[in-house]
Write an enzyme that holds these catalytic residues in place. Structure first.
Site, PDB file in Angstrom:
ATOM      1  N   GLY A 190       1.251  -1.447  -0.026  1.00 32.33           N
ATOM      2  CA  GLY A 190      -0.076  -0.237   0.084  1.00 32.33           C
ATOM      3  C   GLY A 190       0.893   1.192   0.223  1.00 32.33           C
ATOM      4  O   GLY A 190       0.521   2.404   0.600  1.00 32.33           O
ATOM      5  N   SER A 191       2.143   0.643  -0.820  1.00 29.09           N
ATOM      6  CA  SER A 191       3.197   2.244  -0.324  1.00 29.09           C
ATOM      7  C   SER A 191       2.202   3.418  -1.271  1.00 29.09           C
ATOM      8  O   SER A 191       2.464   4.835  -1.142  1.00 29.09           O
ATOM      9  CB  SER A 191       4.369   2.440  -1.407  1.00 29.09           C
ATOM     10  OG  SER A 191       4.472   2.255  -2.273  1.00 29.09           O
ATOM     11  N   SER A 192       1.804   3.637  -2.828  1.00 25.14           N
ATOM     12  CA  SER A 192       1.109   4.396  -3.123  1.00 25.14           C
ATOM     13  C   SER A 192      -0.208   5.189  -2.250  1.00 25.14           C
ATOM     14  O   SER A 192      -0.169   6.714  -2.141  1.00 25.14           O
ATOM     15  CB  SER A 192       0.261   4.302  -4.896  1.00 25.14           C
ATOM     16  OG  SER A 192      -0.135   3.005  -4.233  1.00 25.14           O
ATOM     17  N   ALA A 193      -1.017   4.439  -1.748  1.00 25.30           N
ATOM     18  CA  ALA A 193      -2.176   4.854  -0.496  1.00 25.30           C
ATOM     19  C   ALA A 193      -1.257   6.081   0.223  1.00 25.30           C
ATOM     20  O   ALA A 193      -1.845   6.833   0.610  1.00 25.30           O
ATOM     21  CB  ALA A 193      -2.937   3.502  -0.131  1.00 25.30           C
TER      22      ALA A 193
ATOM     23  N   ASP B 265      -6.954   0.006   0.321  1.00 15.47           N
ATOM     24  CA  ASP B 265      -5.598   0.476   0.641  1.00 15.47           C
ATOM     25  C   ASP B 265      -5.887   1.778   1.497  1.00 15.47           C
ATOM     26  O   ASP B 265      -5.324   1.506   2.041  1.00 15.47           O
ATOM     27  CB  ASP B 265      -4.383   0.326  -1.156  1.00 15.47           C
ATOM     28  CG  ASP B 265      -4.059  -0.693  -0.801  1.00 15.47           C
ATOM     29  OD1 ASP B 265      -4.454  -1.429  -0.757  1.00 15.47           O
ATOM     30  OD2 ASP B 265      -3.094  -1.044  -1.664  1.00 15.47           O
TER      31      ASP B 265
HETATM   32  C1  MEV Z   1      -4.474  -4.150  -3.517  1.00 14.43           C
HETATM   33  O1  MEV Z   1      -3.827  -4.023  -2.621  1.00 14.43           O
HETATM   34  C2  MEV Z   1      -5.470  -5.215  -4.612  1.00 14.43           C
HETATM   35  C3  MEV Z   1      -6.153  -5.215  -4.838  1.00 14.43           C
HETATM   36  O2  MEV Z   1      -7.009  -5.607  -4.784  1.00 14.43           O
HETATM   37  C4  MEV Z   1      -6.132  -3.753  -6.232  1.00 14.43           C
HETATM   38  C5  MEV Z   1      -7.542  -2.659  -4.816  1.00 14.43           C
HETATM   39  O3  MEV Z   1      -8.491  -3.531  -3.446  1.00 14.43           O
HETATM   40  O4  MEV Z   1      -7.125  -2.379  -5.721  1.00 14.43           O
HETATM   41  C6  MEV Z   1      -5.063  -6.386  -6.455  1.00 14.43           C
END
Ligand code: MEV
Length: 285
Positions: A85-88, A130
């Site tokens: 979750g680095s972008s979030a 995220d």
């Molecule tokens: C999120 O970390 C991973 C995925 O489920 C994409 C999402 O939920 O947006 C693959």
């Protein structure tokens, strides 16, 4: 004028990745590793200083800040592009830093709303899990909206050890890869959703939770997002006594999480195998 500071935490997905993109629930845990953004007002073009050369960092920042007037410093303790979750975390840190600069404060809902467009700059069509777990913290039940369903859960007496494949996975590409296999993979996505609901009821029973985690891993392999390296890390963790293990995040690289009562044996097995690994403490807002 003083600088503005904001922090966003990373996460591990205990259950439900990929299925959550199609309206099924996911369970995420915010972790103690985070990204910090500092915004300093300057005379001149907005300028980004980050250890990570990902061009999407600049693009994401440009969605929020004007072309002129800010120096942006990004520091992170999260492995980037590994499903943590680095972008979030960057998106949440950025909107909190902007609010701090403007001397306002953001509640988690406002933070979620403001950070989602930035997350979209990275991943196209994110489920929002995220950003939600970074905004609210803790162990979070999440189902995409509108409005998203969100509930704080009470985890039991277990811990998470992360094993890092040291390979990055591209979330947008992996999500597109699964989308291209629909509708034939829809029953797998549904089973992941059902398993996530079972996991919610088993959160305080580490043995049962570990079993469900390993079942989730088998379903992710069927989706085609696992790699031989990730399977080897799952085996390594199980061989060292983990109650369950699975990839976490989009897959195609990234991390494996393992559920343990005591992190020691998995950490030593990883060290002997030369695999970077660390224990994760939950982060509660
Ligand atoms: C999120 O970390 C991973 C995925 O489920 C994409 C999402 O939920 O947006 C693959």
């Amino acid at each position: 004028m003083r600088a503005g500071r904001g922090v966003g935490h990373g996460k591990v997905l205990l259950f439900g990745e990929h299925a959550v993109v199609y309206g099924h629930p996911a369970i995420a845990l915010a972790v103690d590793r985070c990204t910090e953004v500092t915004l300093t007002p300057i005379d001149g073009p907005t300028h980004v200083r980050s250890e990570h050369a990902d061009p999407r960092v600049r693009e994401a920042i440009c969605r929020v800040l004007p072309d002129h007037g800010h120096q942006v410093e990004v520091e992170t303790r999260l492995p980037v592009g590994r499903g943590m979750g680095s972008s979030a975390a960057l998106a949440v840190a950025l909107v909190r830093a902007r609010a701090d600069l403007e001397r306002t404060s953001l509640g988690p809902s406002e933070c979620y709303g403001a950070a989602m467009p930035i997350e979209r700059a990275f991943h196209g069509n994110p489920s929002g899990v995220d950003v939600a777990v970074s905004a609210w913290g803790g162990c979070l039940w999440f189902r995409p909206g509108p409005p998203p369903e969100r509930e704080r859960l009470e985890p039991g007496e277990w811990q998470i050890v992360v094993l890092d494949s040291e390979r990055t996975g591209n979330t947008a590409e992996l999500v597109a890869q699964v989308a291209a296999r629909r509708p034939s993979v829809d029953p797998v996505l549904e089973r992941i959703g059902a398993l996530t609901t079972q996991a919610r009821a088993a959160l305080r029973d580490p043995e049962a939770l570990g079993e469900l985690m390993s079942e989730n891993q088998a379903l992710l392999s069927q989706l085609g997002v696992c790699t031989p390296e990730l399977n080897a890390l799952v085996e390594l963790a199980r061989g060292a006594g983990a109650l369950g293990a699975k990839l976490s995040g989009a897959g195609g690289g990234g991390i494996v999480i393992s559920l343990v009562r005591d992190p020691g044996p998995v950490l030593s097995a990883a060290e002997q195998a030369g695999v970077p690994a660390f224990g994760c403490l939950p982060w509660v807002a």
